[in-house]
Design a protein around this motif. Structure first.
Motif, PDB file in Angstrom:
ATOM      1  N   MET A 113     -64.983 -47.764 -55.892  1.00 51.92           N
ATOM      2  CA  MET A 113     -64.403 -47.094 -56.793  1.00 51.92           C
ATOM      3  C   MET A 113     -62.736 -47.163 -56.840  1.00 51.92           C
ATOM      4  N   ILE A 114     -62.213 -46.973 -55.398  1.00 45.02           N
ATOM      5  CA  ILE A 114     -60.638 -47.282 -55.288  1.00 45.02           C
ATOM      6  C   ILE A 114     -60.380 -48.534 -55.819  1.00 45.02           C
ATOM      7  N   GLY A 115     -61.067 -49.563 -55.614  1.00 46.28           N
ATOM      8  CA  GLY A 115     -60.641 -51.149 -56.144  1.00 46.28           C
ATOM      9  C   GLY A 115     -60.755 -51.041 -57.584  1.00 46.28           C
ATOM     10  N   ALA A 116     -61.811 -50.779 -58.059  1.00 46.72           N
ATOM     11  CA  ALA A 116     -61.735 -50.787 -59.616  1.00 46.72           C
ATOM     12  C   ALA A 116     -60.695 -50.031 -60.139  1.00 46.72           C
ATOM     13  N   ALA A 117     -60.405 -48.748 -59.790  1.00 45.53           N
ATOM     14  CA  ALA A 117     -59.185 -47.956 -60.229  1.00 45.53           C
ATOM     15  C   ALA A 117     -57.846 -48.573 -60.220  1.00 45.53           C
ATOM     16  N   GLY A 118     -57.727 -49.067 -58.910  1.00 47.10           N
ATOM     17  CA  GLY A 118     -56.535 -49.909 -58.675  1.00 47.10           C
ATOM     18  C   GLY A 118     -56.258 -51.173 -59.603  1.00 47.10           C
ATOM     19  N   PHE A 119     -57.407 -51.693 -59.715  1.00 48.23           N
ATOM     20  CA  PHE A 119     -57.415 -52.764 -60.545  1.00 48.23           C
ATOM     21  C   PHE A 119     -57.109 -52.599 -61.981  1.00 48.23           C
ATOM     22  N   LEU A 120     -57.527 -51.586 -62.232  1.00 48.62           N
ATOM     23  CA  LEU A 120     -57.371 -51.354 -63.792  1.00 48.62           C
ATOM     24  C   LEU A 120     -56.006 -50.597 -64.142  1.00 48.62           C
ATOM     25  N   VAL A 121     -55.229 -49.984 -63.243  1.00 53.57           N
ATOM     26  CA  VAL A 121     -54.200 -49.575 -63.202  1.00 53.57           C
ATOM     27  C   VAL A 121     -53.007 -50.765 -63.250  1.00 53.57           C
ATOM     28  N   LEU A 122     -53.385 -51.634 -62.450  1.00 52.13           N
ATOM     29  CA  LEU A 122     -52.383 -52.711 -62.212  1.00 52.13           C
ATOM     30  C   LEU A 122     -52.477 -53.875 -63.487  1.00 52.13           C
ATOM     31  N   PRO A 142     -57.049 -54.980 -55.211  1.00 54.28           N
ATOM     32  CA  PRO A 142     -58.121 -54.263 -55.458  1.00 54.28           C
ATOM     33  C   PRO A 142     -59.536 -55.136 -55.886  1.00 54.28           C
ATOM     34  N   PHE A 143     -59.164 -56.307 -56.640  1.00 53.17           N
ATOM     35  CA  PHE A 143     -60.298 -56.950 -56.693  1.00 53.17           C
ATOM     36  C   PHE A 143     -61.100 -57.497 -55.752  1.00 53.17           C
ATOM     37  N   SER A 144     -60.176 -57.612 -54.543  1.00 49.75           N
ATOM     38  CA  SER A 144     -60.879 -58.102 -53.246  1.00 49.75           C
ATOM     39  C   SER A 144     -61.794 -56.969 -52.677  1.00 49.75           C
ATOM     40  N   LEU A 145     -61.140 -55.739 -52.771  1.00 48.37           N
ATOM     41  CA  LEU A 145     -61.661 -54.319 -52.274  1.00 48.37           C
ATOM     42  C   LEU A 145     -63.256 -54.407 -53.138  1.00 48.37           C
ATOM     43  N   ILE A 146     -63.038 -54.463 -54.207  1.00 45.61           N
ATOM     44  CA  ILE A 146     -64.276 -54.623 -55.142  1.00 45.61           C
ATOM     45  C   ILE A 146     -65.539 -55.706 -54.469  1.00 45.61           C
ATOM     46  N   ALA A 147     -65.082 -56.642 -54.287  1.00 50.69           N
ATOM     47  CA  ALA A 147     -65.834 -57.889 -53.677  1.00 50.69           C
ATOM     48  C   ALA A 147     -66.523 -57.558 -52.249  1.00 50.69           C
TER      49      ALA A 147
END
Length: 102
Positions: free
Chosen positions: A1-10, A66-71
């Motif tokens: 969830m943190i990765g997706a939110a970070g990716f969307l913000v950036l 953040p994309f790496s956090l999702i993966a």
């Protein structure tokens, strides 16, 4: 969830900057204002300062984190927790048996 939110913000911030630069920056260099660098991902090319170009590139490269956090989260879910819920099951066998009437 943190990765997706970070990716969307950036991603949203970089899109905002690209749209802003396309609307507010000239499409020809203006050395008297310091707008001499072609800004990446603007079409037609808008010109800005080297700091603006570095900011766009910085946002692009830092979106990998953040994309790496999702993966990584998906890999842990699949390989450590043995949870394949995000992967659809294979509906039919790849090589059906002969003589099965089908």
């Amino acid at each position: 969830m943190i990765g997706a939110a970070g990716f969307l913000v950036l991603f949203a911030y970089s899109m905002f900057l690209i749209i802003y630069y396309q609307a507010k920056r000239p499409h020809a260099p203006q050395p008297e204002r310091g707008w001499t660098v072609g800004l990446t991902w603007t079409h037609p090319v808008s010109y800005g300062t080297p700091q603006e170009e570095n900011r766009l590139l910085w946002l692009h490269w830092w979106s990998i984190v953040p994309f790496s956090l999702i993966a990584l989260g998906e890999a842990i879910k699949i390989y450590k927790l043995n949870d394949y819920s995000g992967i659809p099951p294979f509906k039919r066998p790849l090589f059906p048996k002969h003589g099965s009437g089908g």
